[in-house]
Design an enzyme around this catalytic site. Structure first.
Site, PDB file in Angstrom:
ATOM      1  N   TYR A 247      14.251 -17.912   3.903  1.00  0.00           N
ATOM      2  CA  TYR A 247      13.785 -19.237   3.410  1.00  0.00           C
ATOM      3  C   TYR A 247      12.388 -19.554   3.091  1.00  0.00           C
ATOM      4  CZ  TYR A 247      18.181 -20.726   6.203  1.00  0.00           C
ATOM      5  OH  TYR A 247      19.359 -20.900   6.888  1.00  0.00           O
ATOM      6  N   LYS A 248      11.550 -18.303   3.409  1.00  0.00           N
ATOM      7  CA  LYS A 248      10.069 -18.454   3.019  1.00  0.00           C
ATOM      8  C   LYS A 248       9.697 -19.787   3.636  1.00  0.00           C
ATOM      9  CE  LYS A 248      10.546 -15.265  -0.641  1.00  0.00           C
ATOM     10  NZ  LYS A 248       9.905 -14.661  -2.045  1.00  0.00           N
TER      11      LYS A 248
ATOM     12  N   ILE B 163       9.724 -10.944  -7.629  1.00  0.00           N
ATOM     13  CA  ILE B 163       9.995 -12.075  -6.761  1.00  0.00           C
ATOM     14  C   ILE B 163       9.812 -13.405  -7.177  1.00  0.00           C
ATOM     15  CG2 ILE B 163       9.154 -12.860  -4.492  1.00  0.00           C
ATOM     16  CD1 ILE B 163       8.275  -9.879  -3.648  1.00  0.00           C
TER      17      ILE B 163
ATOM     18  N   HIS C 127       6.499  -8.268   4.262  1.00  0.00           N
ATOM     19  CA  HIS C 127       7.108  -8.569   2.939  1.00  0.00           C
ATOM     20  C   HIS C 127       5.822  -8.711   2.006  1.00  0.00           C
ATOM     21  CE1 HIS C 127       8.502 -11.840   0.287  1.00  0.00           C
ATOM     22  NE2 HIS C 127       9.392 -11.532   0.431  1.00  0.00           N
TER      23      HIS C 127
ATOM     24  N   GLU D   1      11.221  -4.370  -3.044  1.00  0.00           N
ATOM     25  CA  GLU D   1      11.013  -5.593  -3.632  1.00  0.00           C
ATOM     26  C   GLU D   1       9.880  -5.470  -4.574  1.00  0.00           C
ATOM     27  OE1 GLU D   1      12.904  -9.094  -1.163  1.00  0.00           O
ATOM     28  OE2 GLU D   1      10.959  -9.101  -1.230  1.00  0.00           O
TER      29      GLU D   1
END
Ligand code: G3P
Length: 228
Positions: free
Chosen positions: A10-11, A151, A90, A146
């Site tokens: 959901y960041k 992104i 992340h 990633e």
């Protein structure tokens, strides 16, 4: 066929607070019928809400133990919130001392080990194969490739970097028990299908789900793609 995983990050999107609970509820429903394990990763302040309705992981953790560490997040805090685990490293919250600096592998390993000891799953993000090689030695639950430049965009990692994705998935599978996950720019069924074709165990997705009101259709499409 092994069970595939979809992690919805959901960041810090505003939509996490408007649609986040519904996304979590829907994810649980679909997990039951589809055979894909759907995990949500909301902001810290709503972990205790989603944890009641969906498999939930935090967005990060620090390597410290409980104590005088203002604003840090400890493994203990995550246990108290009853989450299943956490993302780590992340691209938007790297285990590094400066923005583009190298990863502090010692600190990251400490965090992974403490979480594992506490029974928390760990999903560590990497930006390239070199980082993946280091991280797999830490034996996390999953490693997610990633590429930072993709992104939040509309070009998916599976379409843009099939060669590296394939190499990443083989690297993880041949040298560890960790899940090989990929993320960045993933938006729909074709991206999911392609990722499975390339050998991945699942996906990390954020904007493709959080930034649309039609999130149920997107989650459905991704699950279909992962189930092929
Ligand atoms: O953790 C998932 C993420 O960084 C990918 O973001 O918006 O490209 O799906 P997005």
């Amino acid at each position: 066929m092994n069970m595939k995983t979809l992690i919805i990050n959901y960041k810090a999107y505003e939509e996490a607070f408007t649609n986040g609970i519904d996304i979590a509820r829907y994810s649980t429903e679909l997990s039951k019928t589809s055979g894909v394990s759907i995990i949500v990763s909301p902001p810290f302040t709503i972990l205790r809400d989603t944890v009641k309705i969906a498999k939930t992981i935090a967005q990060g953790v620090d390597e410290v133990d409980p104590g005088a560490f203002t604003a840090h997040v400890t493994w203990f805090e995550l246990k108290q919130a009853a989450v299943a685990g956490t993302l780590l490293n992340h691209s938007e919250e790297r285990y590094a001392h400066s923005k583009n600096g190298p990863i502090d592998y010692a600190a990251l390993k400490m965090a992974v080990d403490k979480c594992a000891k506490a029974g928390l799953e760990t999903y560590v993000c990497v930006q390239n194969l070199e980082e993946a090689k280091e991280i797999l030695k830490m034996k996390p639950t999953g490693i997610a490739y990633e590429p930072p430049e993709l992104i939040g965009g509309n070009i998916s990692v599976s379409n843009s970097k099939p060669g590296i994705v394939k190499e990443f998935c083989s690297l993880i599978k041949e040298n560890s028990q960790s899940l090989a996950l990929i993320g960045a720019g993933i938006k729909g069924k074709e991206d999911a299908e392609k990722s499975v074709e390339l050998g991945s165990d699942g996906l990390l997705v954020a904007s493709g789900i959080l930034k649309t009101n039609d999130y149920k259709s997107v989650i459905n499409a991704l699950v279909e793609g992962l189930s092929k």
